[in-house]
Design a protein around this motif. Structure first.
Motif, PDB file in Angstrom:
ATOM      1  N   CYS B  23       0.857  -1.174   0.000  1.00 31.72           N
ATOM      2  CA  CYS B  23       0.000   0.000   0.000  1.00 31.72           C
ATOM      3  C   CYS B  23       0.891   1.221   0.000  1.00 31.72           C
ATOM      4  N   SER B 106      -0.676   6.781  14.730  1.00 32.84           N
ATOM      5  CA  SER B 106      -0.855   5.467  14.116  1.00 32.84           C
ATOM      6  C   SER B 106      -0.850   5.585  12.598  1.00 32.84           C
ATOM      7  N   TYR B 107      -1.474   6.620  12.083  1.00 29.94           N
ATOM      8  CA  TYR B 107      -1.481   6.820  10.636  1.00 29.94           C
ATOM      9  C   TYR B 107      -0.223   7.539  10.160  1.00 29.94           C
ATOM     10  N   ASP B 109       2.859   7.839  11.535  1.00 27.09           N
ATOM     11  CA  ASP B 109       4.094   7.058  11.615  1.00 27.09           C
ATOM     12  C   ASP B 109       4.190   6.020  10.514  1.00 27.09           C
ATOM     13  N   ARG B 110       3.059   5.602   9.995  1.00 28.68           N
ATOM     14  CA  ARG B 110       3.085   4.531   9.004  1.00 28.68           C
ATOM     15  C   ARG B 110       3.027   5.073   7.585  1.00 28.68           C
ATOM     16  N   THR B 112       1.024   7.082   5.981  1.00 20.28           N
ATOM     17  CA  THR B 112      -0.205   7.188   5.204  1.00 20.28           C
ATOM     18  C   THR B 112      -0.723   8.625   5.140  1.00 20.28           C
ATOM     19  N   GLY B 391       0.347   3.117  18.216  1.00 20.67           N
ATOM     20  CA  GLY B 391       0.078   1.970  19.070  1.00 20.67           C
ATOM     21  C   GLY B 391      -0.785   2.333  20.260  1.00 20.67           C
TER      22      GLY B 391
END
Lengths: 298, 432, 306
Positions: B23, B106-107, B109-110, B112, B391
Motif C-alpha cells: 500500500c 498510528s497513521y 508514523d506509518r 499514510t 500503538g
C-alpha cells in the motif's frame, strides 16, 4: 387429502382449515391465550418503547422507560426525515435496491446449489459441502480488507455490486444448507415419478422441488430481507457516497458520542425503518406455511 | 461471460496480496493544482448537524474553486475508523481526512499521511500559534492541522447545588480534598437521591494525563515512551475508590452505564450526579440534554499547578495516497483560514484553533459556545502534551477496562496500574 | 434413480451410484463462481496474513508462527474464549428449545396465529438498531424498568448489564429473546411434514403426545439439525449484540468480551490484523471441529426422508 378426517384427528400440522373447534376446554384455551398475550407483550415492549420515545422531546427520552406519553412531539419525524442532505426516502430506496437484489440472488443461486447437494451425485460432494460451510466460519473483519481490494480492482466500490453480486453467486451458505435440508425432506418418490414421466433434472427442480419448498424459499426471502436491511458493516465499507447510503448507515450517522446525538430523530427514523421489514414479515409469513401438507401429497 | 468473470476475479485476487502488501504512497511528488477539473473525497465522523454544515462549507468552497468537486462522506465514530483503515489498506483512502489525536501517530508514523509542509503553497499555517501546530506534528512532520481546541473541565450542575443547598465551589482555589468533601456533602444532603460526582478519571486519556501532570508526571514522553508512574495511576484509582465507598462518587455499575450511554444518556445529563468531567465543547449537547444550569469550572488543583492542557478536538489531514494533494490542501486552507467557512462551520467542531477564526466566530455564539470560549480563555493551561504515540489508539477502552476491574474489586489499584502500564507499553512497542 | 443422497454416504457411493457431474456442475455454477472469484481469495489472503505482522497500513512481513505462539500467553484471548464458550453452550440450547416449543404451539390451531407469530418475531427484526443499546440500559440498568419491577416484589435489583457478574447472563437473555429466526425455520419445517404420517398414526390410535414423539420430532430432525449447526456457527461469531451493548469494549471489565469482538479490537482498534487473522483461523478450527462432530453425531439421530 382427507380434510374431514384430518379435522377430527387434529393433526399437529396442517393448514388448520376449520378454525372453530367447538366449545371444548374453553378454560384451557383462555389460559393459553392469556399466556401467549403476556409473552407477546414482553416481546413487544422494546418496539413500543421505540415508538413512544420517538414521539418524545429529546430530554425526556433517557429519563422515562415507561410507555406513557405525556407530551407529544411529532417533530422528530419531520426533522429526522430531512436531517441529512438527502431525504430519508433516498436511504429507504437504496436499501430496497440492495435488499431486492440480494433476495433474487439468494433465491436463485442458493436453490440451484441446494438441489445439486441434495439430489445429485458428483465427485467429492462431501468435500465441496464442507468447503461451503467453512466459508461462513471466518469473521467478516479479517475478510473485508482483501475483499475490498478485490472489489476495488473490479471498480465496484461505491456501487451496490459488492453487496448484491455475492448473493447472486450463492456465497451465503446458510441458505444453501437450509434448502438442502428442506429438499431432503421432500419424498424422493416424487422425483422418481417425474423421472418415469421423462423429466430431466431442470424440470424436476423447477416443477417438483421448487413448489414443494416454498416455505424454505419464503424463509430465505424473509431472512435475506431482514438481515440485509439491518446489515451494517459491509454497507459501511463499500458505500462511500452519501447519495447511495442505506438505512443502517444513515441511522448510525445520527449518533455522535462526542458532539451529541439527536435521539428523538434517530429513534423516529428507526421506527420508520422498521415498518418495511415488519410488513414484509407480516405478509411473507403466509408463504412459510405453504408446506408439502397443502401443496403436495396427491 | 461467467467464465470470464472467474478469470477476472481470480486475476484480481492474485494481485490482491501484493496490493495489500505494497500500500504505497502515491502523493507527495509534484504538488500542483491541476488545470483539469478534479474530484477529491473528504471524510469525517459526526452526526447530522455536522454533515449539514460541512456540506454547506463544501458548496461555498466549490463556488470559489469551480475546478474542484468535493465528495463529502460522513460516518459514525466507530464505523469511520473501520472504513478508514480498510480503504487506506486498499490504497483507496479519501483525500481529506478528519483525524483524531488518538490515531494521528498510528497513521502518521506509518506513512499514510502527507507532510503538510509539502503543500505549504496552498495551505497557509502562519495564522496558528506554534504550540497549536505542534499538536499536529510527529517527528517534525506536520501531518495534520488542528481544527478546534478543547480543554478538560469540571462540569457542575448549579441547579442541583441549589436544590440541595450546597455552595458552588471557588474553582480558583479548590483542591482534590475540597472536591471530595463537596461530592460527599451533595450525596448526603440529597439523601442519596443523587451522587455528588461521577468518576474523576480513568475513563479516557485526558483525565489520566491531567492527574499525572498534577503529580509532576506525564503519560507519554516527547519521543513516544510511556512515562506514567504506576503509583500515580494507582493513587487516582484509590481516590475514586474512597469516594465510591463514601458515596460521593456513583457506584461502579452506574459509572459503566453512564459511560456507555453517551453524553445525552450519561449521569451528568440525566441529573444523577452534580459534578463530572468533560470537555468544554461538550457543554452544548449537555445543556440541551439536561435542560439544567450547567457551568464549566476549572479542574480541582489546576489553579495552582497549571496541569491542564489544550487538546485539539480534531484535525484535518491529507492522505499520502491522494492524487490531488494540492486541491486537498486548498480545501483545508479554506476550512481553517477563511471567514466564509468559519461563518458556516461555527464551533461545531470545537472552538476554532486558528485564533483569527476564533475571534471571528466569537461574535455570535450560542450559550454553550459562549461558555466554552469563556472557559478556554480563563482556564490556565500548562505546556502542551506529547501526541499519543503509534500503538496508543486503543488507550481509552484499555484504561476503562482496568478502571472497571479496580472499581469492581477484581484487582487492587497498584496491581492494575502495573498491568495497565505493561500492556500499554507492549502495544506501543509492538506498533513501533 | 438409485442415488440415495444420504449426506454422510456421499463420496463413497457404491458401484450402483451413477455420478451426475455434468448436470451438477451446471446447478453449482453460480456457487463455484462465487467460491473461486469472491470467497476463496480473501480467505486464503487472511490465512497468509495470519503468518505475518500485517498492520493494515504497512506491507506485511512474514513472522512465522509468532501470532500463534502469542495466543498461548494472551490472557484476554483466554477470557474471550471462556465468554464465548459459555455463551454458545448456554444460549444455543435454550434458544433452540424455546423456538421449537413456540413453533409447535403456534403451528397448532390457535386463534390469531399470524398475530402471535409476528409478535414473537418482532424482537428479531430490531437487529442492531441504535435504539437497542439505549433501550437495554433503560430496561436492565441500575435504575431500569426491570429493577422497578423487582422492587415491587421486594427484591433489590442491580445493574444487570453494568456489573461483570451479570452482564454476560443478561446478554444471553437478550439473545434468547430473539429466537424468531430459528422459530420461523421450525415453523416452515413443521409444514413440510406430510400429513399422511399423522393420519397413519392416528389410525393406530396414537395420542397427540405420542404423535409428536413418533412423527413430528423424527421428521423434524433435519431442521433441528440445521438450526443446531447454524446457531452454533453464528453464536461463535456473535458480535453485534455485545458490540452495541458495551459500546465495542466488551465491558464491563471484559465480562462480555466475545471472541470476534476481541478479534475486531485487535484488527481494527490496534491495527493488529496479522494477529486478528490468526485468531480468525483458530476460530475456524474450533467452529469447524464443532460442526464436524455435529455431522458425525447426526447419523445417530437425524432422519432423512430420501
Amino acid at each position: 387429502m382427507t380434510d374431514t378426517f384430518a379435522t377430527t384427528t387434529r393433526p399437529p400440522s396442517g393448514p388448520a382449515p376449520r378454525r372453530a373447534r367447538g366449545g371444548f376446554r374453553p378454560v384451557r384455551s383462555i389460559a393459553k391465550h392469556a399466556l401467549l398475550i403476556l409473552c407477546a407483550l414482553v416481546m413487544l415492549y422494546p418496539v413500543l418503547w421505540m415508538v413512544v420515545s420517538s414521539l418524545r422531546p429529546n430530554d425526556v427520552i433517557f429519563r422515562d422507560p415507561s410507555l406513557l406519553l405525556n407530551d407529544l412531539e411529532t417533530g422528530n419525524y419531520a426533522e429526522g426525515w430531512t436531517a441529512f442532505a438527502d431525504p430519508f426516502s433516498v436511504y429507504l430506496v437504496n436499501s430496497s435496491i440492495v435488499v431486492l437484489g440480494a433476495i433474487v440472488g439468494n433465491l436463485v443461486s442458493c436453490s440451484m446449489a441446494a438441489y445439486a447437494f441434495a439430489r445429485l451425485e458428483f465427485t467429492a460432494k462431501r468435500w465441496w459441502f464442507a468447503i461451503m460451510l467453512l466459508t461462513i466460519m471466518l469473521p467478516i473483519h479479517v475478510i473485508i480488507v482483501p475483499q475490498y481490494v478485490l472489489f476495488a480492482q473490479l471498480g465496484w466500490v461505491n456501487t451496490f455490486l459488492p453487496l448484491i453480486v455475492p448473493k447472486l453467486l450463492a456465497t451465503d451458505a446458510f441458505f444453501v444448507f437450509l434448502m438442502v435440508q428442506f429438499i431432503r425432506g421432500v419424498p424422493i418418490e416424487l422425483d422418481e415419478a417425474a423421472r418415469i414421466d421423462g423429466a430431466g433434472h431442470p424440470r424436476i427442480f423447477a416443477q417438483i422441488i421448487l413448489p414443494l419448498m416454498v416455505p424454505a424459499l419464503a424463509a430465505t426471502a424473509i431472512f435475506t430481507f431482514i438481515w440485509t436491511w439491518n446489515d451494517f458493516f459491509s454497507q459501511l465499507i463499500y458505500l462511500t457516497d452519501p447519495d447511495i447510503y442505506t438505512v443502517p448507515l444513515a441511522l448510525r450517522a445520527f449518533v455522535d458520542a462526542q458532539a451529541g446525538t439527536n435521539w428523538g430523530d434517530a429513534l423516529a427514523m428507526s421506527v420508520v425503518s422498521l415498518v418495511p421489514i415488519f410488513l414484509v414479515f407480516l405478509f411473507g409469513q403466509r408463504f412459510l406455511l405453504r408446506g408439502i401438507a397443502t401443496t403436495g401429497g396427491k | 461471460m461467467q467464465r470470464r468473470l472467474i478469470l477476472k476475479g481470480l486475476g484480481a485476487s492474485a494481485v490482491a496480496l501484493p496490493g495489500l502488501a505494497a500500500c504505497g504512497t502515491a502523493g507527495g511528488g509534484d504538488v500542483e493544482l491541476s488545470d483539469e477539473p478534479v474530484t477529491i473525497r473528504m471524510t469525517w465522523w459526526g452526526a447530522d448537524t455536522r454533515a449539514e454544515l460541512t456540506n454547506q462549507a463544501i458548496a461555498a468552497f466549490e463556488k470559489e474553486h469551480p475546478n474542484i468537486t468535493v465528495k463529502g462522506e460522513f460516518k459514525d465514530w466507530a464505523g469511520y475508523w473501520d472504513a478508514l483503515a480498510t480503504t487506506t489498506a486498499a490504497n483507496d483512502s479519501p483525500d481529506v481526512i478528519q483525524m483524531d489525536e488518538l490515531y494521528l501517530a498510528s497513521y502518521g508514523d506509518r506513512g499514510t499521511l502527507l507532510d503538510l509542509a509539502d503543500t505549504s503553497e496552498y495551505l497557509d499555517t502562519s495564522g496558528f500559534e506554534a504550540a497549536t501546530l505542534e499538536t499536529g506534528k510527529i517527528d517534525g512532520a506536520q501531518y495534520a492541522i488542528p481544527i478546534g481546541a478543547g480543554m478538560l473541565a469540571s462540569v457542575v450542575n448549579a441547579d442541583l447545588f441549589a436544590q440541595y443547598g450546597v455552595e458552588l465551589p471557588d474553582d480558583t482555589t479548590w483542591t482534590w480534598d475540597d472536591y471530595a468533601a463537596i461530592a460527599n456533602e451533595l450525596t448526603e444532603k440529597s439523601g442519596g437521591a443523587i451522587n455528588g460526582s461521577g468518576l474523576t478519571g480513568g475513563t479516557d486519556a485526558g483525565s489520566v494525563r491531567y492527574w499525572a501532570r498534577l503529580h509532576g508526571n506525564e503519560l507519554y514522553s516527547e519521543d513516544g515512551e510511556v512515562t506514567l508512574d504506576p503509583a500515580v495511576l494507582a493513587a487516582l484509582w484509590e481516590y475514586n475508590l474512597g469516594l465510591v465507598e463514601s458515596g460521593g462518587v456513583e457506584s461502579a455499575a452506574q459509572s459503566v452505564e453512564s459511560q456507555s450511554a453517551g453524553i445525552e444518556g450519561g449521569s451528568l445529563a440525566t441529573g444523577k450526579i452534580a459534578m463530572g468531567f468533560g470537555y468544554n465543547t461538550q457543554i452544548t449537547p449537555l445543556l440541551a440534554a439536561s435542560g439544567a444550569d450547567l457551568r464549566l469550572l476549572q479542574l480541582p488543583g489546576n489553579a495552582e499547578a497549571a496541569a491542564n492542557f489544550i487538546k485539539p478536538s480534531m484535525y484535518w489531514a491529507v492522505s499520502s495516497q491522494s492524487e490531488h494533494p494540492a486541491e486537498a490542501a486548498t480545501l483545508i486552507d479554506f476550512l481553517v483560514n477563511h471567514e466564509a467557512a468559519a461563518d458556516i462551520l461555527g464551533t461545531e467542531r470545537g472552538i476554532p484553533a486558528n485564533p483569527a477564526m476564533r475571534e471571528h466566530v466569537a461574535a455570535d455564539l450560542d450559550e454553550g459556545g459562549r461558555l466554552a470560549v469563556d472557559y478556554i480563555e480563563t482556564a490556565v493551561a500548562g505546556p502542551p502534551v506529547a501526541v499519543t504515540p503509534n500503538g496508543g489508539s486503543g488507550f481509552d477502552p484499555m484504561v476503562q477496562r482496568y478502571t472497571q476491574e479496580v472499581m469492581f474489586g477484581e484487582r487492587t489499584p497498584q496491581e492494575a496500574a502495573e498491568a495497565f502500564i505493561d500492556e500499554l507499553k507492549s502495544e506501543i512497542d509492538a506498533a513501533a | 434413480m438409485s442415488a440415495t443422497t444420504e449426506l454422510r454416504s456421499l463420496g463413497r457411493q457404491g458401484s450402483t451410484a451413477k455420478r451426475q457431474n455434468k448436470v451438477a456442475f451446471w446447478f453449482l455454477l453460480p456457487w463455484f463462481v462465487g467460491l473461486f472469484a469472491i470467497t476463496l481469495g480473501p480467505m486464503v489472503a487472511s490465512l497468509f496474513l495470519s503468518f505475518t505482522d500485517y498492520n493494515l497500513l504497512q506491507p506485511a512481513e512474514f513472522n512465522g508462527l509468532e501470532n500463534f505462539t502469542r495466543m498461548l500467553g494472551d490472557e484476554r484471548l483466554h477470557r474471550s474464549l471462556g465468554v464465548t464458550f459459555t455463551y454458545v453452550l448456554v444460549s444455543v440450547p435454550v434458544q433452540l428449545g424455546l423456538a421449537l416449543a413456540l413453533a409447535v404451539v403456534l403451528d397448532r390451531g390457535v386463534r390469531g396465529l399470524a398475530f402471535y407469530r409476528s409478535m414473537f418475531y418482532l424482537p428479531s427484526l430490531l437487529g442492531a438498531s441504535v435504539a437497542i443499546a439505549v433501550l437495554w440500559r433503560m430496561v436492565f440498568g441500575a435504575d431500569g424498568l426491570f429493577n422497578e419491577g423487582l422492587g415491587l416484589l421486594g427484591i433489590e435489583g442491580r445493574g444487570w448489564i453494568s456489573e461483570p457478574e451479570t452482564a454476560l447472563g443478561t446478554l444471553i437473555t437478550l439473545n434468547v429473546w430473539t429466537f424468531g429466526s430459528p422459530m420461523v425455520i421450525f415453523l416452515a419445517g413443521l409444514r413440510q411434514i406430510p400429513r399422511v404420517y399423522y393420519e397413519a398414526a392416528s389410525v393406530d390410535g396414537a395420542s397427540r403426545g405420542r404423535q409428536f414423539l413418533s412423527v413430528t420430532l423424527p421428521l423434524l430432525t433435519p431442521i433441528i439439525f440445521f438450526n443446531l449447526v447454524l446457531q452454533i456457527i453464528h453464536a461463535f461469531q456473535s458480535f453485534t449484540q455485545a458490540f452495541i451493548v458495551s459500546g465495542g469494549t466488551g465491558g464491563p471489565a471484559d465480562s462480555t468480551l466475545f471472541y470476534t469482538l476481541y478479534l475486531y479490537q485487535r484488527g481494527f482498534g490496534n491495527f493488529d490484523m496479522g494477529y486478528a487473522s490468526a485468531l480468525a483461523w483458530l476460530l475456524l478450527l474450533i467452529v469447524g471441529a464443532f460442526t464436524a462432530v455435529n455431522f458425525w453425531a447426526s447419523k445417530y439421530w437425524v432422519f432423512y426422508n430420501d
